[in-house]
Scaffold this motif. Structure first.
Motif, PDB file in Angstrom:
ATOM      1  N   VAL A 117     -59.105  -3.972 -30.086  1.00 53.04           N
ATOM      2  CA  VAL A 117     -60.506  -3.554 -29.897  1.00 53.04           C
ATOM      3  C   VAL A 117     -61.434  -4.527 -30.637  1.00 53.04           C
ATOM      4  O   VAL A 117     -62.435  -4.997 -30.097  1.00 53.04           O
ATOM      5  N   TYR A 118     -61.065  -4.842 -31.875  1.00 53.52           N
ATOM      6  CA  TYR A 118     -61.879  -5.747 -32.685  1.00 53.52           C
ATOM      7  C   TYR A 118     -61.886  -7.161 -32.096  1.00 53.52           C
ATOM      8  O   TYR A 118     -62.939  -7.787 -31.962  1.00 53.52           O
ATOM      9  N   ALA A 119     -60.723  -7.657 -31.734  1.00 54.62           N
ATOM     10  CA  ALA A 119     -60.621  -9.013 -31.185  1.00 54.62           C
ATOM     11  C   ALA A 119     -61.434  -9.150 -29.899  1.00 54.62           C
ATOM     12  O   ALA A 119     -62.133 -10.147 -29.698  1.00 54.62           O
ATOM     13  N   GLU A 120     -61.364  -8.138 -29.048  1.00 55.61           N
ATOM     14  CA  GLU A 120     -62.145  -8.170 -27.806  1.00 55.61           C
ATOM     15  C   GLU A 120     -63.637  -8.154 -28.121  1.00 55.61           C
ATOM     16  O   GLU A 120     -64.422  -8.843 -27.472  1.00 55.61           O
ATOM     17  N   ALA A 149     -61.101 -14.166 -38.949  1.00 56.60           N
ATOM     18  CA  ALA A 149     -61.056 -12.723 -38.717  1.00 56.60           C
ATOM     19  C   ALA A 149     -59.700 -12.312 -38.134  1.00 56.60           C
ATOM     20  O   ALA A 149     -59.142 -11.281 -38.518  1.00 56.60           O
ATOM     21  N   ILE A 150     -59.153 -13.123 -37.250  1.00 52.45           N
ATOM     22  CA  ILE A 150     -57.833 -12.830 -36.682  1.00 52.45           C
ATOM     23  C   ILE A 150     -56.763 -12.945 -37.765  1.00 52.45           C
ATOM     24  O   ILE A 150     -55.857 -12.120 -37.855  1.00 52.45           O
ATOM     25  N   LEU A 168     -64.057  -7.926 -46.633  1.00 54.04           N
ATOM     26  CA  LEU A 168     -65.269  -8.027 -45.823  1.00 54.04           C
ATOM     27  C   LEU A 168     -64.945  -7.884 -44.342  1.00 54.04           C
ATOM     28  O   LEU A 168     -65.686  -7.240 -43.599  1.00 54.04           O
ATOM     29  N   SER A 169     -63.830  -8.470 -43.916  1.00 51.40           N
ATOM     30  CA  SER A 169     -63.394  -8.293 -42.524  1.00 51.40           C
ATOM     31  C   SER A 169     -63.087  -6.828 -42.247  1.00 51.40           C
ATOM     32  O   SER A 169     -63.443  -6.297 -41.197  1.00 51.40           O
ATOM     33  N   PHE A 170     -62.413  -6.178 -43.207  1.00 51.94           N
ATOM     34  CA  PHE A 170     -62.115  -4.754 -43.045  1.00 51.94           C
ATOM     35  C   PHE A 170     -63.399  -3.956 -42.859  1.00 51.94           C
ATOM     36  O   PHE A 170     -63.499  -3.103 -41.973  1.00 51.94           O
ATOM     37  N   ILE A 217     -64.745  -4.363 -39.425  1.00 51.35           N
ATOM     38  CA  ILE A 217     -63.974  -3.543 -38.473  1.00 51.35           C
ATOM     39  C   ILE A 217     -64.404  -2.088 -38.604  1.00 51.35           C
ATOM     40  O   ILE A 217     -64.637  -1.403 -37.598  1.00 51.35           O
ATOM     41  N   LEU A 218     -64.519  -1.611 -39.825  1.00 53.48           N
ATOM     42  CA  LEU A 218     -64.964  -0.238 -40.068  1.00 53.48           C
ATOM     43  C   LEU A 218     -66.332  -0.003 -39.440  1.00 53.48           C
ATOM     44  O   LEU A 218     -66.553   1.007 -38.765  1.00 53.48           O
ATOM     45  N   ALA A 219     -67.252  -0.942 -39.632  1.00 50.60           N
ATOM     46  CA  ALA A 219     -68.597  -0.818 -39.058  1.00 50.60           C
ATOM     47  C   ALA A 219     -68.542  -0.747 -37.537  1.00 50.60           C
ATOM     48  O   ALA A 219     -69.282   0.027 -36.920  1.00 50.60           O
TER      49      ALA A 219
END
Length: 144
Positions: free
Chosen positions: A98-101, A74-75, A13-15, A18-20
């Motif tokens: 990018v995702y973390a920011e 998520a991290i 789900l996290s992946f 990130i994809l979205a």
């Protein structure tokens, strides 16, 4: 569902989140696509997983995580994906940053966090130890 399957589903789900995020960008760089494809293969996405998003790429939406616990999880999932092949690549760290920011982490915190992840492999740390270090890092920096 056993714990390992639940955790894998949570990582998937996290992946997809990130994809979205990357699919929502007007233009996505091929190096990011390559990283995301690599992770999808390493996560062994099933036919069911892929069927869920089939024909929905343009409708997928990034979900902002609100709570500290969700963001920390998520991290952890990012760390898991980075370590799937026991090799930390620059592009993986870039995608993760990018995702973390986007999740609201300050760029300087993200940089320090991912430097710690990248050097952990050289220090002989296993993913569980890295996960614990990430947890301690986030507590130390009082990341919400």
């Amino acid at each position: 569902m056993d714990l390992a399957k639940e955790e894998l589903q949570s990582i998937k789900l996290s992946f997809f989140n990130i994809l979205a995020l990357f699919l929502s960008q007007e233009k996505i760089q091929s190096k990011y696509v390559a990283c995301l494809l690599k992770w999808s293969a390493q996560l062994h996405l099933s036919q069911k997983d892929l069927h869920r998003i089939e024909g929905e790429f343009d409708k997928m939406q990034f979900t902002m995580l609100d709570s500290r616990v969700e963001k920390m999880e998520a991290i952890y999932h990012l760390v898991h994906m980075i370590y799937l092949d026991n090799i930390v690549e620059d592009i993986e760290l870039e995608v993760a940053a990018v995702y973390a920011e986007k999740l609201g982490f300050k760029p300087e915190i993200v940089g320090e966090l991912f430097k710690a992840i990248a050097t952990a492999a050289f220090d002989g740390s296993n993913p569980a130890a890295v996960k614990q270090n990430v947890k301690e890092f986030l507590k130390l920096h009082d990341v919400d």
